[in-house]
Scaffold this active site. Structure first.
Site, mmCIF file in Angstrom:
data_model
loop_
_atom_site.group_PDB
_atom_site.id
_atom_site.type_symbol
_atom_site.label_atom_id
_atom_site.label_comp_id
_atom_site.label_asym_id
_atom_site.label_seq_id
_atom_site.Cartn_x
_atom_site.Cartn_y
_atom_site.Cartn_z
ATOM 1 N N GLU A 329 0.845 -1.408 0.129
ATOM 2 C CA GLU A 329 0.040 -0.113 0.085
ATOM 3 C C GLU A 329 0.974 1.255 0.016
ATOM 4 O OE1 GLU A 329 -4.329 -1.063 1.919
ATOM 5 O OE2 GLU A 329 -2.707 -0.435 3.309
ATOM 6 N N CYS A 330 0.386 2.180 -0.926
ATOM 7 C CA CYS A 330 1.203 3.434 -1.001
ATOM 8 C C CYS A 330 2.687 3.260 -1.105
ATOM 9 C CB CYS A 330 0.852 4.373 0.049
ATOM 10 S SG CYS A 330 0.944 6.133 -0.063
#
Length: 442
Positions: A329-330
């Site tokens: 994520e990210c």
């Protein structure tokens, strides 16, 4: 009976909510109370500061991204474990996105949902009696909530305090405290907000200083008297916000990979999953006795050279991905890609498990809620499953590559569905942080 609670909010960002919230939490702990902190909205940094200030877990409450069952579960469990919940708002008290009443992401939604009174923090710099007009507007704007007092912040002098207090007296709003301008009480920041709690030097000394300042300037007895019992109209028990990606989850955890929503980890553990931390910055590979790997967000752009040189981590991650799911994520998504360009323009080779290439030299703020529909079966659900999440980063994609999209996403403002993230074999990733499954029901 559930503990009492109140919400610290403000008419706008930058008013001093976080500083005052942390000081209140710490000051009440010093009085011997069991205190829990909660954060309205998707901010992923402040809950860790709440946990440090109170010595107890904190979590997010997000009326846009979370269903009522999850909101009730998080708030109810916090209230049951505490004498008082001191929750912190986000942005301005009524700031949110288009949505159904009560589900806009505004802090006021949370106050109304939990039955918590609001203590308003008003930055009075550049004004005096006029601050009373601002507070009066907040008092009358939303009949669902009740503002019970105000804390004046950034007071320049005793005369300034008297004038601002006169404005509050005119509208019948008690002044519960007044804090002077004091730069030493400001916590250090970087591009995504506060420097994270685990990296803040002398954090506990800073929190003690905040507590002392609050104790001297705020009527703590009045704060305690203003709090009211937590009122929750829904069950406090429900399914986890997101499905656990495995029974033993290898989760990267260090200064480069530090962000997972607390309610997500709590939900995974409640299903019987075990989280096994490892440190890419220490050149540790994902533990082989795990059946999935999770690379959270964080600040890999500040550590790109070390990550590129972490040969054991990168080789171990590639080997892990041959047989077991890996999701990023990210920041974790950036590390799964081919290259990451740092702030100086230097390109660093990453895991090359996805074809995306990202840059922190070319910066653009990306911020907002996302609703995502998964495009294939994976660790976060089956194809067609909808998720709510949030995106906040300055890194940009210089090349998306040729991977299939992880999800199709929209925002609350009517954007057309657009591909997001990538998937290749057992590897998936995206810039948005998933918050909860979305069923279309509150």
């Amino acid at each position: 009976m559930s503990g009492k609670g109140l919400l610290i909010a403000a008419p706008r960002s930058g008013s001093g909510k976080t500083t005052i919230t942390l000081g209140l939490q710490r000051a009440l702990v010093k009085r011997g109370l069991t205190v829990r902190g909660l954060k309205c909205g998707p901010d992923y940094i402040d809950p860790a500061f709440h946990a440090a200030a109170t010595g107890a877990p904190s979590a997010n409450l997000d009326s846009f991204a979370m269903p009522n069952t999850l909101l009730g579960q998080i708030a109810g469990e916090a209230a049951e474990a505490a004498d008082i919940v001191v929750a912190e708002g986000s942005m301005g008290l009524f700031d949110g996105v288009p949505g159904e009443m009560g589900h806009t992401g505004a802090s006021a939604d949370i106050a109304a949902f939990c039955g918590w009174p609001v203590v308003l923090v008003v930055d009075v710099s550049g004004q005096a009696q006029s601050a009373g007009a601002v507070a009066l507007g907040c008092m009358r704007y939303d009949e669902r909530i009740r503002i019970v007092g105000v804390i004046l912040n950034k007071v320049a002098s005793e005369r300034h305090r008297r004038l601002a207090s006169a404005g509050m007296e005119r509208i019948g709003l008690p002044v519960l405290g007044a804090l002077p301008r004091e730069a030493s009480l400001i916590l250090p920041e970087r591009h995504l907000g506060l420097v994270q709690a685990g990296e803040t030097e002398d954090l506990h000394a800073r929190l003690d200083a905040l507590a002392d300042a609050i104790s001297a300037a705020v009527d703590l007895d009045a704060i305690l008297a203003a709090a009211e019992p937590t009122e929750l109209p829904v069950t406090r028990h429900g399914a986890p916000a997101l499905p656990a990606p495995g029974r033993r989850i290898a989760i990267a955890r260090d200064a480069a990979f530090s962000f997972v929503y607390p309610h997500v980890e709590t939900g995974w553990r409640a299903t019987g999953a075990t989280l096994v931390p490892f440190s890419p910055l220490a050149d540790e590979p994902p533990p082989q006795n795990c059946d999935s790997c999770w690379l959270p967000g964080g600040y890999p752009e500040l550590h790109a050279g070390r990550i590129a040189g972490a040969s054991r981590f990168l080789a171990g991650l590639r080997g892990f991905a041959e047989t077991r799911p890996v999701h990023g994520e990210c920041g974790g998504y950036m590390v799964l890609g081919k290259t990451l360009i740092d702030a100086d323009g230097t390109a660093h080779a990453m895991a090359n498990l996805l074809s995306v290439e990202t840059s922190f030299a070319k910066r653009k703020m990306n911020l907002g809620y996302r609703r995502a529909v998964l495009q294939a079966n994976g660790p976060l659900g089956s194809a067609g499953q909808a998720l709510t999440g949030h995106e906040f980063h300055y890194a940009t994609i210089t090349s998306v590559g040729d991977d299939a999209p992880f999800a199709m996403v929209t925002d609350p403002h009517g954007s057309a569905p657009a591909p997001a993230g990538g998937r290749r074999a057992l590897v998936t990733g995206s810039f948005f942080h998933a918050i909860a499954r979305f069923s279309g029901q509150p």
